[in-house]
Write an enzyme that holds these catalytic residues in place. Structure first.
Site, PDB file in Angstrom:
ATOM      1  N   GLU A 113      16.118 -22.255 -22.526  1.00  0.00           N
ATOM      2  CA  GLU A 113      16.916 -23.232 -23.266  1.00  0.00           C
ATOM      3  C   GLU A 113      16.571 -24.640 -22.817  1.00  0.00           C
ATOM      4  OE1 GLU A 113      20.965 -21.003 -24.495  1.00  0.00           O
ATOM      5  OE2 GLU A 113      20.902 -21.554 -22.392  1.00  0.00           O
ATOM      6  N   CYS A 126      16.858 -32.290 -21.031  1.00  0.00           N
ATOM      7  CA  CYS A 126      16.979 -31.407 -19.873  1.00  0.00           C
ATOM      8  C   CYS A 126      16.121 -30.188 -20.164  1.00  0.00           C
ATOM      9  CB  CYS A 126      18.446 -31.036 -19.679  1.00  0.00           C
ATOM     10  SG  CYS A 126      18.721 -29.863 -18.339  1.00  0.00           S
ATOM     11  N   CYS A 133      15.654 -17.516 -13.141  1.00  0.00           N
ATOM     12  CA  CYS A 133      15.542 -18.222 -11.860  1.00  0.00           C
ATOM     13  C   CYS A 133      15.716 -17.199 -10.755  1.00  0.00           C
ATOM     14  CB  CYS A 133      16.624 -19.302 -11.749  1.00  0.00           C
ATOM     15  SG  CYS A 133      16.485 -20.338 -10.275  1.00  0.00           S
ATOM     16  N   CYS A 137      21.854 -18.556  -7.016  1.00  0.00           N
ATOM     17  CA  CYS A 137      23.096 -19.257  -6.650  1.00  0.00           C
ATOM     18  C   CYS A 137      24.243 -18.599  -7.424  1.00  0.00           C
ATOM     19  CB  CYS A 137      23.002 -20.742  -6.984  1.00  0.00           C
ATOM     20  SG  CYS A 137      21.602 -21.555  -6.170  1.00  0.00           S
ATOM     21  N   CYS A 140      25.909 -20.118 -10.693  1.00  0.00           N
ATOM     22  CA  CYS A 140      25.043 -20.611 -11.774  1.00  0.00           C
ATOM     23  C   CYS A 140      24.668 -19.459 -12.691  1.00  0.00           C
ATOM     24  CB  CYS A 140      23.794 -21.248 -11.173  1.00  0.00           C
ATOM     25  SG  CYS A 140      22.602 -21.785 -12.414  1.00  0.00           S
ATOM     26  N   GLY A 188      15.695 -22.451 -14.166  1.00  0.00           N
ATOM     27  CA  GLY A 188      14.598 -22.323 -13.217  1.00  0.00           C
ATOM     28  C   GLY A 188      14.663 -23.278 -12.052  1.00  0.00           C
ATOM     29  N   GLU A 189      13.862 -22.964 -11.035  1.00  0.00           N
ATOM     30  CA  GLU A 189      13.711 -23.818  -9.859  1.00  0.00           C
ATOM     31  C   GLU A 189      12.336 -24.478  -9.979  1.00  0.00           C
ATOM     32  OE1 GLU A 189      15.178 -25.214  -7.280  1.00  0.00           O
ATOM     33  OE2 GLU A 189      13.213 -25.936  -6.677  1.00  0.00           O
ATOM     34  N   SER A 222      14.832 -31.587  -9.962  1.00  0.00           N
ATOM     35  CA  SER A 222      15.971 -31.119  -9.188  1.00  0.00           C
ATOM     36  C   SER A 222      15.606 -29.828  -8.461  1.00  0.00           C
ATOM     37  CB  SER A 222      17.142 -30.872 -10.140  1.00  0.00           C
ATOM     38  OG  SER A 222      18.285 -30.457  -9.426  1.00  0.00           O
ATOM     39  N   SER A 245      20.156 -30.112  -4.873  1.00  0.00           N
ATOM     40  CA  SER A 245      21.416 -29.407  -5.124  1.00  0.00           C
ATOM     41  C   SER A 245      21.998 -28.983  -3.792  1.00  0.00           C
ATOM     42  CB  SER A 245      21.149 -28.190  -6.018  1.00  0.00           C
ATOM     43  OG  SER A 245      20.688 -28.630  -7.276  1.00  0.00           O
ATOM     44  N   LEU A 246      22.928 -29.767  -3.287  1.00  0.00           N
ATOM     45  CA  LEU A 246      23.438 -29.521  -1.929  1.00  0.00           C
ATOM     46  C   LEU A 246      24.619 -28.540  -1.944  1.00  0.00           C
ATOM     47  CD1 LEU A 246      22.883 -30.429   1.001  1.00  0.00           C
ATOM     48  CD2 LEU A 246      24.683 -32.138   0.709  1.00  0.00           C
ATOM     49  N   HIS A 247      25.680 -28.894  -2.612  1.00  0.00           N
ATOM     50  CA  HIS A 247      26.847 -28.036  -2.850  1.00  0.00           C
ATOM     51  C   HIS A 247      27.671 -27.674  -1.621  1.00  0.00           C
ATOM     52  CE1 HIS A 247      25.435 -27.906  -6.891  1.00  0.00           C
ATOM     53  NE2 HIS A 247      24.401 -27.142  -6.635  1.00  0.00           N
ATOM     54  N   ASN A 321      31.235 -25.987 -13.909  1.00  0.00           N
ATOM     55  CA  ASN A 321      31.304 -25.513 -15.283  1.00  0.00           C
ATOM     56  C   ASN A 321      31.513 -24.012 -15.284  1.00  0.00           C
ATOM     57  OD1 ASN A 321      30.785 -27.988 -16.790  1.00  0.00           O
ATOM     58  ND2 ASN A 321      28.807 -27.953 -15.742  1.00  0.00           N
ATOM     59  N   CYS A 364      25.511 -28.185 -16.890  1.00  0.00           N
ATOM     60  CA  CYS A 364      24.883 -27.737 -15.649  1.00  0.00           C
ATOM     61  C   CYS A 364      25.292 -26.312 -15.314  1.00  0.00           C
ATOM     62  CB  CYS A 364      25.310 -28.616 -14.485  1.00  0.00           C
ATOM     63  SG  CYS A 364      24.906 -30.335 -14.707  1.00  0.00           S
TER      64      CYS A 364
HETATM   65  N1  SAH Z   1      17.103 -25.005  -9.689  1.00  0.00           N
HETATM   66  C1  SAH Z   1      17.238 -26.439  -9.697  1.00  0.00           C
HETATM   67  C2  SAH Z   1      17.297 -26.995 -11.104  1.00  0.00           C
HETATM   68  C3  SAH Z   1      18.561 -26.658 -11.863  1.00  0.00           C
HETATM   69  S1  SAH Z   1      19.521 -28.108 -11.984  1.00  0.00           S
HETATM   70  C4  SAH Z   1      18.434 -26.853  -8.894  1.00  0.00           C
HETATM   71  O1  SAH Z   1      19.254 -26.003  -8.598  1.00  0.00           O
HETATM   72  O2  SAH Z   1      18.523 -28.000  -8.513  1.00  0.00           O
HETATM   73  C5  SAH Z   1      21.071 -27.505 -12.429  1.00  0.00           C
HETATM   74  C6  SAH Z   1      22.126 -28.142 -11.567  1.00  0.00           C
HETATM   75  O3  SAH Z   1      23.401 -27.627 -11.977  1.00  0.00           O
HETATM   76  C7  SAH Z   1      21.962 -27.775 -10.120  1.00  0.00           C
HETATM   77  O4  SAH Z   1      22.388 -28.834  -9.308  1.00  0.00           O
HETATM   78  C8  SAH Z   1      22.914 -26.604 -10.007  1.00  0.00           C
HETATM   79  O5  SAH Z   1      23.286 -26.338  -8.695  1.00  0.00           O
HETATM   80  C9  SAH Z   1      24.059 -27.072 -10.855  1.00  0.00           C
HETATM   81  N2  SAH Z   1      24.925 -25.997 -11.296  1.00  0.00           N
HETATM   82  C10 SAH Z   1      24.640 -24.696 -11.381  1.00  0.00           C
HETATM   83  N3  SAH Z   1      25.692 -23.993 -11.837  1.00  0.00           N
HETATM   84  C11 SAH Z   1      26.672 -24.884 -12.046  1.00  0.00           C
HETATM   85  C12 SAH Z   1      27.987 -24.770 -12.537  1.00  0.00           C
HETATM   86  N4  SAH Z   1      28.501 -23.598 -12.883  1.00  0.00           N
HETATM   87  N5  SAH Z   1      28.718 -25.894 -12.645  1.00  0.00           N
HETATM   88  C13 SAH Z   1      28.198 -27.086 -12.293  1.00  0.00           C
HETATM   89  N6  SAH Z   1      26.954 -27.253 -11.830  1.00  0.00           N
HETATM   90  C14 SAH Z   1      26.192 -26.168 -11.707  1.00  0.00           C
END
Ligand code: SAH
Length: 382
Positions: A113, A126, A133, A137, A140, A188-189, A222, A245-247, A321, A364
């Site tokens: 997508e 985007c 992927c 995570c 996601c 994807g990463e 990213s 993507s730290l989280h 999300n 996201c």
């Molecule tokens: N794999 C890469 C590129 C994807 S970017 C990465 O992880 O950075 C997509 C972004 O959305 C990432 O920062 C990911 O962590 C974040 N993301 C994934 N699931 C999400 C969700 N349910 N709600 C908000 N952000 C989310």
């Protein structure tokens, strides 16, 4: 379509199963390789630049429009160099037509997508860099189905070219326009598909007619934090923005939210990011999905503030999300506000990202490329 089955929690997949390669396309090749490809087909190498102008500048792949080329050569060139890579399966729009999510079928049935987001003063595409992927995570949607395969450079570029074409033709609400930004934040990463992603970045940023002529600064890659690949990207000396993507600011939690943290810890990832910022002078984006009662405590904001203060950095907080089957939800508004305040107290620049595309599962972490049709949509305008 064959997809890999979902991975066990925490399991990482860096290389997908071996699959047939997508057909070679102009956008896979640099200008010299394009000329060589034409020569090996017995075609005149100088035609490569004409074809590139049609594809990247005029945004056409229709032989009938290539009137500067002899009629017979046109068909040969298009067949050899511009094979169809993406077929639209479904298009969903929201925000009065200014957000468009497209589900694409690739040559082998894999689904990906892309999302086009039009704002008053910019248009961001985007794009996906892998079908699925392998980074797993748990919050996601993309991570839940596992990795199908890497995308080719041209499959990545095509998402942008088609978006640019649709905009140029005035088919997106708001009238004719141009793509101004590209974010590798779809499925994807990107850094697990390094070679194709780098090649795509070159096609997107090479000046016309060799590429789309976007500025490097308008591209964001990213990553979950693949440290060796971050270092490699830094060494390319491109002015591309890096998003991490730290989280979670602590390894204990990040090990579970971003499983690749079991390989490269928070400190290593951030050190690689600071080195990237030092070389490129580009501000690092830190992505942080705020998950209620999981990673949104004030003490975590404080820890994060300590790690980030004084650095060339900007934090994007993303209200979580919703994704299918996930037990987690977005933070309470008051916790989100408190998180912002604590970061600001440390002098760290922070914004809360809008939830563009959420109602069409285009925000996201929501890209899952589910083939089942949603509400019946009009045929895509391609
Ligand atoms: N794999 C890469 C590129 C994807 S970017 C990465 O992880 O950075 C997509 C972004 O959305 C990432 O920062 C990911 O962590 C974040 N993301 C994934 N699931 C999400 C969700 N349910 N709600 C908000 N952000 C989310």
């Amino acid at each position: 379509m064959t997809t890999t089955s979902a991975q066990a929690p925490g399991q990482l997949v860096f290389t997908g199963p071996r699959r047939a390669k997508p057909p070679r396309h102009l956008a896979d090749l640099d200008p010299a390789a394009r000329r060589a490809a034409l020569a090996s087909l017995g075609l005149q190498p100088f035609r490569a630049q004409q074809l590139s102008r049609h594809y990247f500048t005029k945004l056409t792949d229709d032989p009938a429009a290539m009137t500067d080329l002899p009629a017979r050569t046109r068909t040969e060139l298009v067949t050899a160099m511009l094979p169809t890579l993406l077929t639209p399966v479904r298009e969903l729009t929201c925000d009065n037509g200014t957000t468009v999510k497209t589900l694409w079928r690739l040559f082998d049935g894999a689904l990906v997508e892309s999302v086009l987001m039009r704002y008053p003063n910019r248009v961001t595409m985007c794009v996906s860099s892998q079908a699925g992927c392998g980074m797993n995570c748990p919050f996601c949607a993309t991570g839940q189905a596992g990795l199908t395969r890497n995308m080719s450079a041209a499959e990545i570029v095509e998402q942008v070219v088609i978006g640019a074409r649709t905009l140029a033709r005035g088919q997106i609400a708001g009238g004719p326009g141009r793509v101004s930004n590209v974010v590798f934040m779809g499925m994807g990463e990107p850094l697990a598909n390094y070679t194709a992603v780098l090649s795509a970045v070159r096609r997107l940023t090479d000046p016309s007619p060799d590429g789309l002529g976007l500025s490097q600064r308008s591209i964001t890659v990213s990553t979950v934090g693949l440290v060796p690949a971050i270092n490699k990207l830094a060494a390319e000396r491109l002015n591309v923005t890096l998003a991490v993507s730290l989280h979670a600011p602590d390894d204990e939690l990040r090990d579970t939210l971003v499983p690749v943290n079991t390989r490269w810890k928070v400190a290593e990832v951030l050190n690689a990011a600071w080195a990237y910022a030092g070389i490129t002078k580009r501000r690092i984006s830190i992505e942080y999905a705020l998950i209620r009662d999981i990673n949104d405590q004030a003490w975590r904001a404080d820890l994060m503030g300590r790690l980030l203060r004084g650095r060339l950095v900007h934090v994007n907080l993303i209200p979580l999300n919703p994704t299918p089957g996930s037990k987690w939800t977005a933070s309470r508004v008051e916790d989100e506000r408190a998180f912002v305040r604590v970061l600001e107290k440390h002098g760290v620049a922070v914004t809360v990202r809008d939830t563009r595309g959420r109602e069409i599962d285009g925000a996201c972490g929501q890209l899952a490329a589910a083939p089942e049709p949603g509400p019946v949509e009009p045929a895509p305008a391609f």
